[in-house]
Design a protein around this motif. Structure first.
Motif, PDB file in Angstrom:
ATOM      1  N   GLY A 219      -6.737  -6.025  -9.829  1.00 11.04           N
ATOM      2  CA  GLY A 219      -6.907  -7.443  -9.489  1.00 11.04           C
ATOM      3  C   GLY A 219      -6.378  -8.371 -10.571  1.00 11.04           C
ATOM      4  N   THR A 220      -5.893  -7.790 -11.671  1.00 14.92           N
ATOM      5  CA  THR A 220      -5.465  -8.588 -12.828  1.00 14.92           C
ATOM      6  C   THR A 220      -4.446  -9.658 -12.458  1.00 14.92           C
ATOM      7  OG1 THR A 220      -5.788  -6.659 -14.216  1.00 14.92           O
ATOM      8  CG2 THR A 220      -4.417  -8.428 -15.127  1.00 14.92           C
ATOM      9  N   ASN A 221      -3.366  -9.238 -11.818  1.00 12.36           N
ATOM     10  CA  ASN A 221      -2.265 -10.185 -11.579  1.00 12.36           C
ATOM     11  C   ASN A 221      -2.355 -10.871 -10.224  1.00 12.36           C
ATOM     12  OD1 ASN A 221      -0.663 -10.989 -13.570  1.00 12.36           O
ATOM     13  ND2 ASN A 221       0.989  -9.509 -13.244  1.00 12.36           N
ATOM     14  N   HIS A 312       3.966   1.024  -9.608  1.00 10.50           N
ATOM     15  CA  HIS A 312       3.389   0.139  -8.586  1.00 10.50           C
ATOM     16  C   HIS A 312       3.569  -1.332  -8.950  1.00 10.50           C
ATOM     17  CE1 HIS A 312       0.716  -1.014  -5.333  1.00 10.50           C
ATOM     18  NE2 HIS A 312      -0.078  -1.662  -6.175  1.00 10.50           N
ATOM     19  N   ALA A 316       5.597  -4.092  -6.679  1.00  7.09           N
ATOM     20  CA  ALA A 316       4.725  -5.060  -5.984  1.00  7.09           C
ATOM     21  C   ALA A 316       4.865  -6.473  -6.542  1.00  7.09           C
ATOM     22  CB  ALA A 316       3.266  -4.607  -6.098  1.00  7.09           C
ATOM     23  N   PRO A 318       5.882 -10.221  -7.628  1.00  8.91           N
ATOM     24  CA  PRO A 318       6.643 -11.285  -6.957  1.00  8.91           C
ATOM     25  C   PRO A 318       8.109 -11.284  -7.390  1.00  8.91           C
ATOM     26  CG  PRO A 318       4.527 -12.140  -7.733  1.00  8.91           C
ATOM     27  CD  PRO A 318       4.650 -10.731  -8.250  1.00  8.91           C
ATOM     28  N   ARG A 328      -5.265 -10.437  -3.349  1.00  4.30           N
ATOM     29  CA  ARG A 328      -5.908  -9.185  -2.953  1.00  4.30           C
ATOM     30  C   ARG A 328      -7.400  -9.283  -3.263  1.00  4.30           C
ATOM     31  NH1 ARG A 328      -3.848  -5.986  -6.983  1.00  4.30           N
ATOM     32  NH2 ARG A 328      -2.946  -7.856  -7.904  1.00  4.30           N
TER      33      ARG A 328
HETATM   34  C1  HEM Z   1      -1.233  -4.587  -8.655  1.00  2.00           C
HETATM   35  C2  HEM Z   1      -3.757  -0.667  -7.373  1.00  2.00           C
HETATM   36  C3  HEM Z   1      -2.231  -1.177  -2.801  1.00  2.00           C
HETATM   37  C4  HEM Z   1       0.064  -5.215  -4.048  1.00  2.00           C
HETATM   38  C5  HEM Z   1      -2.040  -3.476  -8.705  1.00  2.00           C
HETATM   39  C6  HEM Z   1      -2.661  -2.940  -9.883  1.00  2.00           C
HETATM   40  C7  HEM Z   1      -3.367  -1.861  -9.529  1.00  2.00           C
HETATM   41  C8  HEM Z   1      -3.201  -1.681  -8.109  1.00  2.00           C
HETATM   42  C9  HEM Z   1      -4.216  -0.963 -10.425  1.00  2.00           C
HETATM   43  C10 HEM Z   1      -2.491  -3.513 -11.316  1.00  2.00           C
HETATM   44  C11 HEM Z   1      -3.513  -4.556 -11.652  1.00  2.00           C
HETATM   45  C12 HEM Z   1      -3.375  -5.826 -10.884  1.00  2.00           C
HETATM   46  O1  HEM Z   1      -2.506  -6.677 -11.184  1.00  2.00           O
HETATM   47  O2  HEM Z   1      -4.152  -6.012  -9.951  1.00  2.00           O
HETATM   48  C13 HEM Z   1      -3.568  -0.489  -6.023  1.00  2.00           C
HETATM   49  C14 HEM Z   1      -4.185   0.568  -5.242  1.00  2.00           C
HETATM   50  C15 HEM Z   1      -3.755   0.420  -3.965  1.00  2.00           C
HETATM   51  C16 HEM Z   1      -2.870  -0.728  -3.930  1.00  2.00           C
HETATM   52  C17 HEM Z   1      -5.113   1.619  -5.799  1.00  2.00           C
HETATM   53  C18 HEM Z   1      -4.097   1.213  -2.735  1.00  2.00           C
HETATM   54  C19 HEM Z   1      -5.200   1.921  -2.604  1.00  2.00           C
HETATM   55  C20 HEM Z   1      -1.457  -2.305  -2.748  1.00  2.00           C
HETATM   56  C21 HEM Z   1      -0.813  -2.811  -1.553  1.00  2.00           C
HETATM   57  C22 HEM Z   1      -0.179  -3.957  -1.914  1.00  2.00           C
HETATM   58  C23 HEM Z   1      -0.412  -4.160  -3.327  1.00  2.00           C
HETATM   59  C24 HEM Z   1      -0.880  -2.161  -0.173  1.00  2.00           C
HETATM   60  C25 HEM Z   1       0.633  -4.908  -1.065  1.00  2.00           C
HETATM   61  C26 HEM Z   1       1.366  -4.558  -0.045  1.00  2.00           C
HETATM   62  C27 HEM Z   1      -0.127  -5.392  -5.391  1.00  2.00           C
HETATM   63  C28 HEM Z   1       0.378  -6.543  -6.116  1.00  2.00           C
HETATM   64  C29 HEM Z   1       0.028  -6.350  -7.455  1.00  2.00           C
HETATM   65  C30 HEM Z   1      -0.705  -5.097  -7.505  1.00  2.00           C
HETATM   66  C31 HEM Z   1       1.140  -7.740  -5.538  1.00  2.00           C
HETATM   67  C32 HEM Z   1       0.349  -7.280  -8.631  1.00  2.00           C
HETATM   68  C33 HEM Z   1       1.703  -6.949  -9.180  1.00  2.00           C
HETATM   69  C34 HEM Z   1       2.067  -7.869 -10.327  1.00  2.00           C
HETATM   70  O3  HEM Z   1       2.465  -8.997 -10.044  1.00  2.00           O
HETATM   71  O4  HEM Z   1       1.917  -7.463 -11.484  1.00  2.00           O
HETATM   72  N1  HEM Z   1      -2.382  -2.682  -7.626  1.00  2.00           N
HETATM   73  N2  HEM Z   1      -2.793  -1.240  -5.193  1.00  2.00           N
HETATM   74  N3  HEM Z   1      -1.178  -3.146  -3.800  1.00  2.00           N
HETATM   75  N4  HEM Z   1      -0.768  -4.558  -6.252  1.00  2.00           N
HETATM   76 FE1  HEM Z   1      -1.714  -2.871  -5.739  1.00  2.00          FE
END
Ligand code: HEM
Length: 403
Positions: A219-221, A312, A316, A318, A328
């Protein structure tokens, strides 16, 4: 008597929710113990420009449910249902001493304060055909594209109406969903229901970004309400189309199973490479602390990318998706151990945006199959819902669509 504090609780997103004007004051006397925490008295107003349950920190307990209208239930029946639901939620979320319509009260939430209860209502695409309202169907509610790696269960996907319940107390959350189900009797039945959870407020030494069931800080970013473009990214503008969606948002709901046994075979260093952040403190592998901006172009001394090509957070971000962004706000889920001996656990992923085509869709297109993390995930259910703006005084949610 019930003791309710007046102090507010500050959530992870920095929002202050307090006991409100109606909250009783806790007085610590010999025979009146002081309330242990303010968790029960924390209150999120039901009325407002936006519905509650979008910008507030995700609560400790969540229920997501979809309802289908019964055969013969028309626009008028749907309007009456949204009126019953809104009135019930207005009472159950009230500051101080919440109330429940007597006809539906099971007393499960007796003795507890609103505990940050929020209930958010949305409309699925099928709602508009069922009620003859296709002329008011938003373009943004076009079906999500098929993503090749999806393994969706149609019975647990979509639905005419969507309800998101969140509260920091499990009994309060259960009660709210049960009341909504009883109030729907005659008009709509539950199509699917999913239960989730997050960390309990007060469990950590200070407000922190929560961890998911892979152990990552997640959820950080996220876009922050203080960002200049936050409203533009998350909410439909007052001048937006259709006009009944002004102040509303679109919720993409995905049940994402985590293949935890496979994931656990990776070393911590490998897990960090998959995401692009350190597990211990969430700092990006490009350096700094959790909140340091990610440097996607940073090169290690051995000339490798600090954030891997398939990490990831690279795919992901922007910056990799022409600016596409979403808020999220997820709940974790654990539905026991499956027949294969692995946990049926993961993320009830809820993404909020002003338009899915500039939020979830391009990002998921990029992630699907290509994201290092996707090897450890399975998208099992999906829904897209139009979530109208909040109700004004005395109004019901969706009134501008249904009246
Ligand atoms: C970032 C986990 C699915 C979009 C992250 C981060 C983690 C994470 C650990 C880094 C911390 C953060 O910025 O929140 C997961 C897990 C997923 C999942 C465990 C599935 C179980 C998705 C999906 C999407 C998504 C389906 C969108 C289609 C993003 C975005 C970021 C992010 C936009 C921020 C990227 C940035 O700007 O640095 N996610 N995620 N995530 N995730 Fe996921």
């Amino acid at each position: 008597r019930r003791l309710l504090g007046t102090a507010g609780a500050v959530g992870a997103a920095g929002l202050v929710v307090g006991g409100g004007a109606g909250a009783a004051v806790a007085v610590g006397t010999r025979d009146e113990p002081t309330a242990l925490t303010t968790v029960g008295s924390a209150h999120v107003p039901f009325e407002g420009a936006h519905q509650a349950g979008i910008v507030e920190p995700a609560q400790a307990c969540g229920h997501l449910a979809a309802f289908d209208l019964k055969a013969g239930a028309d626009r008028k029946a749907a309007a009456a249902l949204l009126r019953r639901w809104s009135d019930a939620v207005r009472g159950m979320t009230a500051a101080g001493r919440p109330t429940t319509p007597a006809a539906y009260d099971d007393q499960v939430a007796d003795d507890a304060g609103p505990s940050s209860l929020t209930v958010t209502f949305g409309f699925g695409r099928s709602f508009f055909t069922r009620t003859g309202l296709t002329a008011k169907l938003p373009t943004a509610l076009a079906p999500l594209p098929d993503f090749p790696a999806d393994q969706l269960d149609a019975k647990r996907s979509n639905g005419d109406l969507w309800v998101q319940v969140g509260a920091d107390d499990a009994l309060v959350a259960f009660h709210a969903l049960r009341v909504l189900q009883k109030a729907a009797a005659g008009s709509a039945t539950v199509r699917w229901q999913m239960n989730g959870f997050n960390r309990t407020p007060g469990a950590t030494d200070r407000p922190r970004t929560a961890r998911n069931l892979m152990g990552q800080i997640d959820g950080t970013n996220n876009p922050k309400p203080s960002d200049a473009d936050f409203d533009k990214r998350i909410f439909v503008p007052a001048s937006g189309s259709p006009d009944w969606m002004a102040g509303g948002s679109y919720a993409v709901v995905r049940r994402i199973r985590m293949l935890l046994d496979t994931w656990d075979h990776l070393s911590v260093a490998e897990q960090e490479r998959v995401v692009g952040r350190r597990k211990s403190d969430g700092a990006p592998l490009s350096g700094g602390v959790e909140t340091t901006p990610v440097q996607l172009d940073k090169i290690n001394p051995d000339r490798s990318l600090a954030i891997a090509g398939d990490a990831h957070i690279r795919l992901a971000a922007p910056a990799s998706n022409s600016g596409a962004a979403m808020l999220r706000r997820a709940f974790s889920y654990h539905d026991g151990i499956g027949t294969d001996g692995t946990p049926d656990a993961g993320l009830l992923f809820v993404a909020w945006q002003a338009d899915p085509m500039t939020g979830f869709v391009p990002v998921q297109r990029k992630l699907d199959g290509a994201d290092g993390l996707s090897r450890f995930l399975r998208h099992e259910a999906s829904g897209l819902f139009a979530v109208p703006g909040g109700a004004g005084k005395g109004e019901y949610v969706g009134q501008r669509l249904l009246e």
